[in-house]
Design an enzyme around this catalytic site. Structure first.
Site, PDB file in Angstrom:
ATOM      1  N   LYS B 199      -9.252 -26.749  -5.935  1.00  0.00           N
ATOM      2  CA  LYS B 199      -8.248 -27.816  -5.991  1.00  0.00           C
ATOM      3  C   LYS B 199      -8.988 -29.103  -6.334  1.00  0.00           C
ATOM      4  O   LYS B 199      -9.828 -29.591  -5.559  1.00  0.00           O
ATOM      5  CB  LYS B 199      -7.556 -27.934  -4.629  1.00  0.00           C
ATOM      6  CG  LYS B 199      -6.535 -29.040  -4.553  1.00  0.00           C
ATOM      7  CD  LYS B 199      -5.389 -28.841  -5.501  1.00  0.00           C
ATOM      8  CE  LYS B 199      -4.358 -27.873  -4.932  1.00  0.00           C
ATOM      9  NZ  LYS B 199      -3.234 -27.654  -5.887  1.00  0.00           N
ATOM     10  N   HIS B 335       1.458 -19.098  -7.052  1.00  0.00           N
ATOM     11  CA  HIS B 335       1.159 -20.354  -6.377  1.00  0.00           C
ATOM     12  C   HIS B 335       1.336 -20.188  -4.872  1.00  0.00           C
ATOM     13  O   HIS B 335       2.080 -19.332  -4.412  1.00  0.00           O
ATOM     14  CB  HIS B 335       2.132 -21.402  -6.927  1.00  0.00           C
ATOM     15  CG  HIS B 335       2.207 -22.638  -6.101  1.00  0.00           C
ATOM     16  ND1 HIS B 335       3.167 -22.814  -5.120  1.00  0.00           N
ATOM     17  CD2 HIS B 335       1.469 -23.759  -6.112  1.00  0.00           C
ATOM     18  CE1 HIS B 335       2.999 -24.004  -4.573  1.00  0.00           C
ATOM     19  NE2 HIS B 335       1.981 -24.599  -5.153  1.00  0.00           N
TER      20      HIS B 335
END
Lengths: 440, 440
Positions: B199, B335
């Site tokens: 991330k 996701h």
């Protein structure tokens, strides 16, 4: 409710090749033989529940099912479809369209058809075991009534069958615009259909234009009209017909597979749009698999996909297809072949469980007779042109074994083991006939 | 097997808003709060079987479920999804992407999320009643093991929770390339993951490039690497990063939502391809609904869709999406948000029943602790980075009511009722912080 319910194990698979009387219907492929061939599958669980399926007929289909039958026994009906998933990704390259072969006779989609019939039987078996209609297994119904369209065919006199086994000719000869109006009216009165499709590509295009115009006059603009020459026309002829019928095919009508191939379809679309004619092009000939869709979308070659659970890979794949079509702004309707009540109910259940269904479905059902139906209780009733989905488990139908036996006897008697409309045309109409694309 | 099985009627729906400790993870949206919010749903049948679901948390989600609860009681769990189908076609116009809002906080997809959680509970209820895993209800599994990826986050020190309820900081601070390699190694050793996602969008892009390069050196080209800045970068910066990491993101890697919007994504794609760099672009920010797909395909803006059953409209819609992606040559992965075991199993079941799944799925699960898990028996085990689908009915998990009660207590105690990573950032890191797009 039994919380200790065990798995639904498949004990056996029985395949019945049957023949059903079929009238001498014409299309660009040729002539329907006196009997259409179908395959009926019984999938029986260890608990003695029987799931049914129906698909294309003849030797090749039966042989394909026979080949996998040993592998199916002992597996779970719940997960059979996933186990067979490799069938949906055939390694074969080649023309998977129906440009040159009637539906059910292209070896390149044989594995899709095999998957479809087994999934259908497994869904019926699960539904009958757990007491739920197949549409509930697919996520539930969004409609109780599935609309179908009147499906008109140019035809010679005769109701199908041979010798003592001949059927009444309910509709009579239909080879003129006037006769087609009569055929349409008769079918609409009997079934309550509120839209009409004409199988074309048989007579000179001007004759077929005249037939559509006659129906437009007879039934008014409230009855959507469709015309399907099975790619018998050149791009030029297709555009000419599209132009001539711009008004008649508006309001829910469409022009189906006027010409061969996605390139040809795209050219017709471009030419018509250039003249301000937005008649959508439907397809079950140029577009028969997911592989065709990217080009169909990219080139705007097809605006309505005519799916068919029998060769698109079964009921769940048709649901996926419906979502693809919705996503990319394509319409969706359903293609049909000569069929009986099991196929009709399978088509109706997946249509009921697919929110995106934008046109009434096709069905050949009016061309078949009660004498040939194999479902218990006889032919499926229509209400206002629609098939009702009830709460009956599975596909909602069971087998009439006497009727099945008669279908098997007809199959044993009849001389052919696959569909060959061209041979039939040479035999009965024109000894020199060959299919030519484009014919006009 | 009970042939007289009646329908599965829903008797009641109970909604539990819970909070779970969440470490101070960073993203371009800001900072994770000490607690993440989730909603647990119990759907109980008249026979006393309980179907479970988990979704985004907070007041708005709970209120949406409460609004439909009276309508759900008395309906059939088999057909609930079809009854609720209108929720999947919201009339609301506007930006359904996650460009400006974290997943779960966009009111424009609230109805999709509502549909999803109810479908999930209904599937679990049906599965538990008929004794079949959810994947079997979806057509059967094509894989027993569903692979997930190590999901690395830049983070401040701390394991989440507050006061006496603080969790161990298993991973420690992670704000340098070296620390991220340590975090990756630790997570891979604990779970067996064989691919890594970082991330990003948190530090200067050069720092994040350095982190990916350090991992490439540490783990070699056999471990696919992905980087996801949640659209924090300009097109120019995205191309610069894509160029710098061309080698490191090859071999199963991807560049995820580098920049905002489908236009921006398409521009990045074009620029990279022009330099001969074929790193695929993945997206869960620019592409969050079927409506986005035609443009994503047309403009080649997205090559991998990161689906999420929680907001794509449930498990069946994810299966449809998988077929759309397969049809149009897009990859598919999944996701994740901060979640517990029910969501993990729902993700795993639909992934198991979707043939076209081309990348290991995301999961935040390693960031949550056993103290917060609400499923009986504690945390779901991973095998070699994968979750195993067993034959256990439904989603294969049931509720630990003591743990659920603790989650509800934490929710009652904690100060917020929605996710606001920007507010959290201002509170703990930088009082002036606002989210800017692009930041770099």
């Amino acid at each position: 409710v039994n919380l200790d319910m065990t798995d639904i194990r498949i004990a056996s698979l029985r395949t019945h090749s049957i023949a059903l009387a079929d009238p001498p219907l014409r299309s660009s492929y040729g002539l329907h033989a006196p009997y259409a061939l179908r395959t009926i599958v019984e999938m029986e669980s260890e608990d003695g529940v029987i799931g049914l399926a129906e698909t294309h007929g003849g030797e090749a289909m039966a042989a394909d099912i026979a080949r996998v039958t040993p592998d199916v026994a002992g597996t779970s009906a719940w997960s059979l479809a996933a186990r067979l998933m490799p069938l949906l990704s055939p390694a074969l390259e080649g023309d998977r369209s129906q440009t040159h072969r009637v539906p059910g006779e292209n070896p390149l989609d044989a594995s899709m058809r095999l998957y479809s019939v087994l999934e259908m039987a497994a869904l019926d078996l699960v539904g009958k075991t757990v007491g739920q209609p197949v549409c509930a297994l697919l996520g539930g119904r969004v409609r109780d009534l599935v609309p179908f369209s009147a499906y008109l065919f140019y035809k010679h006199a005769g109701g199908g069958g041979e010798g003592d086994d001949t059927r009444d000719d309910e509709y009579g000869e239909g080879l003129t615009p006037e006769a087609m109006v009569v055929q349409a009216r008769q079918m609409m009165e009997a079934y309550g259909f509120t839209s009409i499709k004409l199988k074309a590509g048989v007579l000179d295009p001007d004759e077929e234009i005249a037939a559509i115009k006659a129906m437009h006059v007879a039934f008014g603009p409230g009855v959507p009209l469709r015309i399907d020459p099975n790619c018998a026309w050149s791009v030029e002829t297709s555009v000419r017909v599209g132009r001539a019928l711009a008004r008649e095919l508006a309001n829910g009508g469409y022009l189906e597979d006027p010409t061969a191939g996605l390139d040809g379809m795209a050219a017709v679309r471009r030419a018509l749009l250039a003249e301000g004619i937005d008649t959508p092009l439907a397809s079950n000939v140029a577009t028969t698999s997911f592989d065709h869709l990217p080009i169909a979308v990219r080139d705007d070659a097809v605006q309505i996909v005519l799916c068919d659970p029998h060769y698109w890979g079964g009921l769940r794949q048709v649901q996926h297809l419906a979502r693809v079509c919705q996503t990319f702004g394509l319409g969706l309707s359903m293609h049909s072949n000569s069929h009986l009540g099991i196929s009709l109910m399978a088509m109706a259940h997946v249509a009921a469980a697919s929110p995106h269904l934008t046109y009434a479905c096709d069905t050949h059902y009016p061309w078949q007779r009660a004498a040939d139906e194999v479902v218990e209780g006889g032919r499926i009733p229509f209400e206002h042109g629609s098939v009702r989905i009830t709460d009956a488990p599975g596909l909602g139908v069971s087998l009439d074994y006497d009727q099945l036996a008669r279908g098997r006897e007809r199959y044993a008697r009849c001389a052919y083991r696959k569909r060959d409309d061209e041979a039939e045309m040479r035999k009965h109409v024109d000894a020199q006939w060959t299919r030519r694309l484009p014919r006009w």
